[in-house]
Design an enzyme around this catalytic site. Structure first.
Site, PDB file in Angstrom:
ATOM      1  N   HIS A 290      -6.291   8.083  -2.880  1.00  0.00           N
ATOM      2  CA  HIS A 290      -6.789   6.712  -2.958  1.00  0.00           C
ATOM      3  C   HIS A 290      -7.914   6.639  -3.992  1.00  0.00           C
ATOM      4  O   HIS A 290      -9.067   6.382  -3.667  1.00  0.00           O
ATOM      5  CB  HIS A 290      -7.289   6.245  -1.588  1.00  0.00           C
ATOM      6  CG  HIS A 290      -6.206   6.171  -0.567  1.00  0.00           C
ATOM      7  ND1 HIS A 290      -6.211   6.904   0.597  1.00  0.00           N
ATOM      8  CD2 HIS A 290      -5.063   5.461  -0.550  1.00  0.00           C
ATOM      9  CE1 HIS A 290      -5.119   6.636   1.288  1.00  0.00           C
ATOM     10  NE2 HIS A 290      -4.402   5.763   0.613  1.00  0.00           N
TER      11      HIS A 290
ATOM     12  N   HIS B 198       2.058   4.665  -2.928  1.00  0.00           N
ATOM     13  CA  HIS B 198       2.178   6.112  -2.726  1.00  0.00           C
ATOM     14  C   HIS B 198       3.491   6.664  -3.289  1.00  0.00           C
ATOM     15  O   HIS B 198       3.722   7.873  -3.223  1.00  0.00           O
ATOM     16  CB  HIS B 198       2.044   6.450  -1.236  1.00  0.00           C
ATOM     17  CG  HIS B 198       0.630   6.421  -0.752  1.00  0.00           C
ATOM     18  ND1 HIS B 198      -0.330   7.316  -1.170  1.00  0.00           N
ATOM     19  CD2 HIS B 198      -0.012   5.578   0.101  1.00  0.00           C
ATOM     20  CE1 HIS B 198      -1.481   7.043  -0.590  1.00  0.00           C
ATOM     21  NE2 HIS B 198      -1.315   5.985   0.189  1.00  0.00           N
TER      22      HIS B 198
ATOM     23  N   HIS C 236       0.839  -1.206   0.000  1.00  0.00           N
ATOM     24  CA  HIS C 236       0.000   0.000   0.000  1.00  0.00           C
ATOM     25  C   HIS C 236       0.874   1.257   0.000  1.00  0.00           C
ATOM     26  O   HIS C 236       0.655   2.190  -0.775  1.00  0.00           O
ATOM     27  CB  HIS C 236      -0.918  -0.023   1.221  1.00  0.00           C
ATOM     28  CG  HIS C 236      -1.771   1.200   1.388  1.00  0.00           C
ATOM     29  ND1 HIS C 236      -3.101   1.233   1.108  1.00  0.00           N
ATOM     30  CD2 HIS C 236      -1.446   2.453   1.807  1.00  0.00           C
ATOM     31  CE1 HIS C 236      -3.580   2.444   1.342  1.00  0.00           C
ATOM     32  NE2 HIS C 236      -2.592   3.204   1.779  1.00  0.00           N
ATOM     33  N   GLU C 237       1.873   1.265   0.888  1.00  0.00           N
ATOM     34  CA  GLU C 237       2.731   2.452   0.980  1.00  0.00           C
ATOM     35  C   GLU C 237       3.589   2.614  -0.271  1.00  0.00           C
ATOM     36  O   GLU C 237       3.902   3.748  -0.667  1.00  0.00           O
ATOM     37  CB  GLU C 237       3.603   2.376   2.231  1.00  0.00           C
ATOM     38  CG  GLU C 237       2.837   2.322   3.543  1.00  0.00           C
ATOM     39  CD  GLU C 237       1.846   3.463   3.709  1.00  0.00           C
ATOM     40  OE1 GLU C 237       2.032   4.527   3.077  1.00  0.00           O
ATOM     41  OE2 GLU C 237       0.859   3.287   4.445  1.00  0.00           O
TER      42      GLU C 237
END
Length: 326
Positions: free
Chosen positions: A215, A209, A205-206
């Site tokens: 999102h 970024h 998930h990170e």
């Protein structure tokens, strides 16, 4: 007068400021009044705030320029009650550790030089089992699935750190698109470490970024791609046991199902005939497959929402903070 929005533990705080005269210190004092977090415990995260620098005496204009940021600033900080609880737990764990006093060899740092990796790993040295925390961070860095995902997308992250467990809602954050990724790897009771595959999911998930701040659909699409790539790169490769570093029972996010990772992330394929023949059987199979796909899509969306719900830094490229699923 202008306004700054500071997010802390899922709550947005609007602060009226004078950019020419108000300083970072005065903003922190206002935040202490709003949140109860002492100024000394506060850490403000934004792309304009350089890490490891004391800007308390600087005016907002000096830090942000003539135009104040419209996106949220993330504030990380522990309440005095959080600190006292952790200190009490530290004392208990220190006693247990003193009783056991079993020396543990630290995990050797990898000598492999790679262009796309984590520059350093940093556990929290003040907590018990810091060597095990470092072992887990190194395991993430040396995981063949993580290595190949970062190599494929050509990502380098300066530091992989352990997030302070007092931040109970936050699971991780990505500061300045790769300057630092921080992950909460300990359980809430500080008695062990989180389920390895769950930590990997937060790491994926990170890593998204590195490209996308918000999102949105593009974020979720890349998140699914990274998890699928991780699974594919890891198939048939030895990456260690799937559980806690200390060998105790693995921690799972509430609602997480212990089944194949492909199913967890919504990948599907193939057709299933559940009996019968001819057109009716085909229609029944098609309906069932559609129902399964819809159910899988709902589970996928819930899993993704669990990771991004109330993500403080999701509106700008400076910092993302992923919060604990409720």
């Amino acid at each position: 007068m202008a306004s700054l929005t500071v997010a802390h533990r899922g709550t947005n705080h609007a602060i009226s400021v004078n950019a020419e005269t108000d300083t970072i210190a005065s903003v922190k004092q206002a935040l202490e009044a709003l949140t109860g977090v002492p100024v000394a415990n506060q850490k403000l995260l934004h792309k304009s705030i350089r890490p490891n620098t004391n800007l308390d005496a600087s005016t907002l204009t000096q830090v942000f320029g003539q135009t104040l940021p419209t996106e949220k600033i993330l504030m990380v900080g522990s309440l005095p009650s959080d600190v006292s609880v952790i200190q009490r737990k530290d004392a208990v764990l220190d006693i247990r550790k003193a009783r056991e006093r079993t020396p543990t060899q630290p995990h050797p740092e990898s000598s492999i030089k790679r262009a796309y990796t984590f520059g350093t790993v940093q556990p929290l040295p003040q907590f018990p089992d810091a060597n095990k925390a470092k072992t887990l961070l190194i395991r993430l860095r040396e995981d063949i699935g993580v290595i190949e995902v970062m190599r494929k997308h050509q990502w380098f992250v300066g530091t992989l750190t352990e997030l302070h467990p007092a931040e109970k809602e936050i699971l991780g954050f990505n500061r300045n698109m790769g300057a630092e990724i921080s992950l909460r790897i300990r359980t809430d009771d500080l008695a062990g470490f989180r389920h390895y595959r769950t930590v990997v999911s937060v790491l994926m998930h990170e890593l998204v970024h590195m490209v996308h701040s918000d999102h949105d659909d593009k974020f979720h699409a890349l998140n699914r791609v990274l998890n699928k790539e991780y699974d594919e790169f890891s198939v048939g490769r030895s990456i260690g046991t799937d559980g806690r570093v200390d060998g105790s029972q693995a921690f799972s996010v509430e609602g997480e199902e212990e089944e194949g990772s492909l199913a967890r992330y919504g990948y599907q394929g193939g057709s299933f005939l559940l009996g019968g023949s001819g057109a009716q059987a085909t229609d029944d199979a098609a309906k069932r497959e559609a129902m399964l796909a819809a159910a899988e899509n709902r589970r996928l969306k819930k899993w993704e929402q669990d990771l991004v719900d109330a993500c403080d830094g999701s509106k700008h490229s400076g910092t993302d903070g992923t919060h604990e699923p409720q």
